[in-house]
Write a protein that holds these residues in place. Sequence first.
Motif, PDB file in Angstrom:
ATOM      1  N   ASP A 344       0.877  -1.179   0.000  1.00 25.25           N
ATOM      2  CA  ASP A 344       0.000   0.000   0.000  1.00 25.25           C
ATOM      3  C   ASP A 344       0.909   1.222   0.000  1.00 25.25           C
ATOM      4  N   GLU A 345       1.087   1.817  -1.171  1.00 25.20           N
ATOM      5  CA  GLU A 345       2.051   2.908  -1.302  1.00 25.20           C
ATOM      6  C   GLU A 345       1.461   4.274  -0.970  1.00 25.20           C
ATOM      7  N   THR A 346       0.167   4.344  -0.689  1.00 20.73           N
ATOM      8  CA  THR A 346      -0.471   5.628  -0.398  1.00 20.73           C
ATOM      9  C   THR A 346      -0.048   6.146   0.973  1.00 20.73           C
ATOM     10  N   ALA A 347       0.398   7.382   1.025  1.00 20.50           N
ATOM     11  CA  ALA A 347       0.686   8.031   2.307  1.00 20.50           C
ATOM     12  C   ALA A 347      -0.632   8.522   2.897  1.00 20.50           C
ATOM     13  N   ARG A 348      -0.880   8.208   4.160  1.00 21.33           N
ATOM     14  CA  ARG A 348      -2.153   8.566   4.796  1.00 21.33           C
ATOM     15  C   ARG A 348      -1.910   9.385   6.063  1.00 21.33           C
ATOM     16  N   PRO A 349      -2.774  10.359   6.315  1.00 23.57           N
ATOM     17  CA  PRO A 349      -2.543  11.245   7.470  1.00 23.57           C
ATOM     18  C   PRO A 349      -2.565  10.520   8.809  1.00 23.57           C
ATOM     19  N   THR A 350      -3.431   9.517   8.979  1.00 24.57           N
ATOM     20  CA  THR A 350      -3.475   8.821  10.267  1.00 24.57           C
ATOM     21  C   THR A 350      -2.197   8.024  10.520  1.00 24.57           C
ATOM     22  N   GLN A 351      -1.586   7.514   9.454  1.00 25.56           N
ATOM     23  CA  GLN A 351      -0.326   6.787   9.598  1.00 25.56           C
ATOM     24  C   GLN A 351       0.796   7.744  10.004  1.00 25.56           C
ATOM     25  N   HIS A 352       0.835   8.901   9.353  1.00 27.57           N
ATOM     26  CA  HIS A 352       1.851   9.906   9.683  1.00 27.57           C
ATOM     27  C   HIS A 352       1.645  10.458  11.091  1.00 27.57           C
ATOM     28  N   ALA A 353       0.407  10.710  11.472  1.00 23.14           N
ATOM     29  CA  ALA A 353       0.133  11.250  12.804  1.00 23.14           C
ATOM     30  C   ALA A 353       0.615  10.296  13.887  1.00 23.14           C
ATOM     31  N   ALA A 354       0.369   9.003  13.686  1.00 27.11           N
ATOM     32  CA  ALA A 354       0.814   8.006  14.666  1.00 27.11           C
ATOM     33  C   ALA A 354       2.338   8.012  14.794  1.00 27.11           C
ATOM     34  N   MET A 355       3.040   8.033  13.657  1.00 25.52           N
ATOM     35  CA  MET A 355       4.503   8.009  13.693  1.00 25.52           C
ATOM     36  C   MET A 355       5.058   9.286  14.321  1.00 25.52           C
ATOM     37  N   LEU A 356       4.431  10.418  14.045  1.00 22.67           N
ATOM     38  CA  LEU A 356       4.885  11.688  14.619  1.00 22.67           C
ATOM     39  C   LEU A 356       4.710  11.677  16.138  1.00 22.67           C
ATOM     40  N   TRP A 357       3.595  11.156  16.603  1.00 22.72           N
ATOM     41  CA  TRP A 357       3.314  11.048  18.029  1.00 22.72           C
ATOM     42  C   TRP A 357       4.399  10.190  18.702  1.00 22.72           C
ATOM     43  N   PHE A 358       4.673   9.033  18.100  1.00 20.43           N
ATOM     44  CA  PHE A 358       5.663   8.105  18.652  1.00 20.43           C
ATOM     45  C   PHE A 358       7.057   8.712  18.678  1.00 20.43           C
ATOM     46  N   LEU A 359       7.511   9.268  17.558  1.00 22.26           N
ATOM     47  CA  LEU A 359       8.863   9.819  17.496  1.00 22.26           C
ATOM     48  C   LEU A 359       9.047  10.976  18.474  1.00 22.26           C
ATOM     49  N   SER A 360       7.999  11.758  18.671  1.00 24.23           N
ATOM     50  CA  SER A 360       8.094  12.885  19.607  1.00 24.23           C
ATOM     51  C   SER A 360       8.325  12.391  21.028  1.00 24.23           C
ATOM     52  N   ASP A 361       7.648  11.299  21.414  1.00 23.10           N
ATOM     53  CA  ASP A 361       7.864  10.775  22.762  1.00 23.10           C
ATOM     54  C   ASP A 361       9.211  10.051  22.854  1.00 23.10           C
ATOM     55  N   MET A 362       9.675   9.437  21.762  1.00 20.81           N
ATOM     56  CA  MET A 362      11.025   8.867  21.765  1.00 20.81           C
ATOM     57  C   MET A 362      12.063   9.971  21.951  1.00 20.81           C
ATOM     58  N   THR A 363      11.838  11.116  21.330  1.00 20.42           N
ATOM     59  CA  THR A 363      12.737  12.255  21.499  1.00 20.42           C
ATOM     60  C   THR A 363      12.730  12.724  22.948  1.00 20.42           C
ATOM     61  N   SER A 364      11.546  12.724  23.553  1.00 20.21           N
ATOM     62  CA  SER A 364      11.440  13.055  24.975  1.00 20.21           C
ATOM     63  C   SER A 364      12.258  12.075  25.821  1.00 20.21           C
ATOM     64  N   LEU A 365      12.160  10.783  25.501  1.00 21.48           N
ATOM     65  CA  LEU A 365      12.893   9.753  26.243  1.00 21.48           C
ATOM     66  C   LEU A 365      14.401   9.968  26.118  1.00 21.48           C
ATOM     67  N   ALA A 366      14.837  10.272  24.901  1.00 17.13           N
ATOM     68  CA  ALA A 366      16.272  10.434  24.652  1.00 17.13           C
ATOM     69  C   ALA A 366      16.808  11.731  25.243  1.00 17.13           C
ATOM     70  N   ASN A 367      16.148  12.830  25.002  1.00 18.46           N
ATOM     71  CA  ASN A 367      16.634  14.119  25.495  1.00 18.46           C
ATOM     72  C   ASN A 367      16.528  14.237  27.006  1.00 18.46           C
TER      73      ASN A 367
END
Length: 659
Positions: A344-367
């Motif tokens: 499924d090559e379509t980029a979807r907003p809900t998929q991006h929103a989930a990844m952005l949410w996750f990476l932001s908290d990973m950044t919190s964990l690291a910083n």
Amino acid sequence: MNHEHLSTGERRSVPRRSFLKTTAGVAGVGALGSLANAQSTTYRLGGEVSGWQGREPAAIQGETNPTLTLRPGTEYEVVWENLDSAPHNFTIKDADGNNVVSTETMSNQGETRSLTFTASEEMAQYICTVHPSTMVGDIRIESRTTQAAQQAAYDWQEATWDSYWYSLYNMNTSIAVSGVGVLFPDNEEQQQMFEERIAGFLQNSDVEKPPIKNPNLNVTPFTEGDPHFTQKPVAPFSADVDRIDASTMAWDRSEMSGVVSPASVAWTHLKGVTWAKNFESHFDILPPDMAPKFRTQMLATVAQIAIRATLIDGGPENDGALTKGEDSLELVSGFDPKRGEVVDETARPTQHAAMLWFLSDMTSLANGGWYGYVNPEPLIPAKKLQQLTDGMAKATMEAFPPEKIVEMGSTRDLGVMLGGVGWYGTHAGSEQLRSRAAEYANALASAVEGKLADNGKLQDGSKNQAATQGVVGQGLLWASQISNVNHEEMTRPILTYLLEDLWDDEAGTFADGTGDGTYAITVRDAGDITGGVNAADAVLGIEDAQAKYANFYNQTFNRGRLQRAERPASRSEDAEYTLPLPQNAGGEYGQAAVYNTEVTYDTDADEWSVSNDRFTTAQALYTANQDIWISQWGGDFFEGRGVPGTNDSPPGEEETTTK
């Protein structure tokens, strides 16, 4: 049943049951207890020599010889089907073994019999008199006073303890037990890394062995699976052992989708990061056999491996398996790792929103230098995580202007994106990017305003109106944590509409807004609603939010069986609706203690049913995150309630926020 709050400033004494819930461990310990079922006037069973099989209502579905709860003076109907062509009858007996009511014996497979009767105090047991040793179940007589007391006892604290445990069961099962995904280690090189890493975990954990035997470490979870066990589970809830043997609890790989999505990865490992923080926040009170230091390291490590595989170098071209390649962080929506192909090559907003949410908290964990990230050592440097998070934010904001989000989905999806941007805006890598996130959040809010009626109802949402109201309300408040973003005034009527106009007091749950007499509630719907109620209570302080959440959770997750089973740590004989233990949850060997995908409530019959018993990873782990944020350990005892920027610093360090 009243659990005391534990604050970070003062640790009060805890009632015995609360202490057991706090310290029982991920696998769960404690007495098994008897099964208590939802009150219903119709019971449906299947009869076979091995036992009576529960069918309806949802509270007994899949159980063998379930307890039937009856109220004296109420008329009931029992409908049963012959499943195996052996002769059977259905007989109710009193405590002395005397017959009270009975059906005739019949032996035609597929044939049904029904028995209508008025319940009385003397009823104690139901039985097939032809097979009395295997086809026998208890009857629980419940007075109106008892039921009223149970309903009154199930309050905010009870609900948020259940949400805490169910969240933990879903996370633990998905990341370390079920095997639904690409597992680690996967080759000889990874095996060597795994052994070295485990040795480092143990050295920094004060334990001699991992808390789970033969773990199925899930790096990139598949989108779907079937939670039925394929053999008898070996775990503290089913055998005399001290830890789970995950090799006995893996799910059937032929029933898995075999496809990985950004949302299935992101919501799963966001859950792991949240729990890594949770464990560290309670190192001083958690028992050593729970191995909290080991778990924080394991969860943070698996999350970092997932990021490498999906965004950095795990794809067939040595790029991120879920990226579109050529240095782009725009995401595909489905990847088959076995074939090495994008499905499924379509980029979807809900998929991006989930990844952005996750990476932001990973950044919190690291910083923030959290324990699990710094021990034994980071796999991805904090600077690299920040770059990935910033890159994901830029790709998301460029790919999905607000009008495109609605066009590709619905108004509901604006809420998920607002939540993700709220988390990113409080963890952006520069002031310029923070300002850009604020502009994007305000544009999303303007799109919401264009869908908002005067009474607070949102237009063009999902099939479940309550879910739309909840997630958009939460998203607006989460985004309002960014500097120069404030939409509390717009949010209040949205969440008021959820809590007042969509609340069905008789049903004890939220109406879906369709008006057709049935409420279909997916696990994602439940997560959206939970997020909205959490925001209404934690940020706006709306009256009655806590009481309505307690009723909603008890009816939808417990009586309605959105959660399909529970381990001993959360079970109680005193509960109004007690879920079965995993080994008794249906099928030959039982089912995992995870969410179903959908349940349905019939308003005319006052009955719940499980309408989709698959496990949908992204939906389930999204709701598991919402459940921990609102849970007992999501309040004073675990700071923040999921509000962005409020849980960035480890315990003992001054909390910092970028707002």
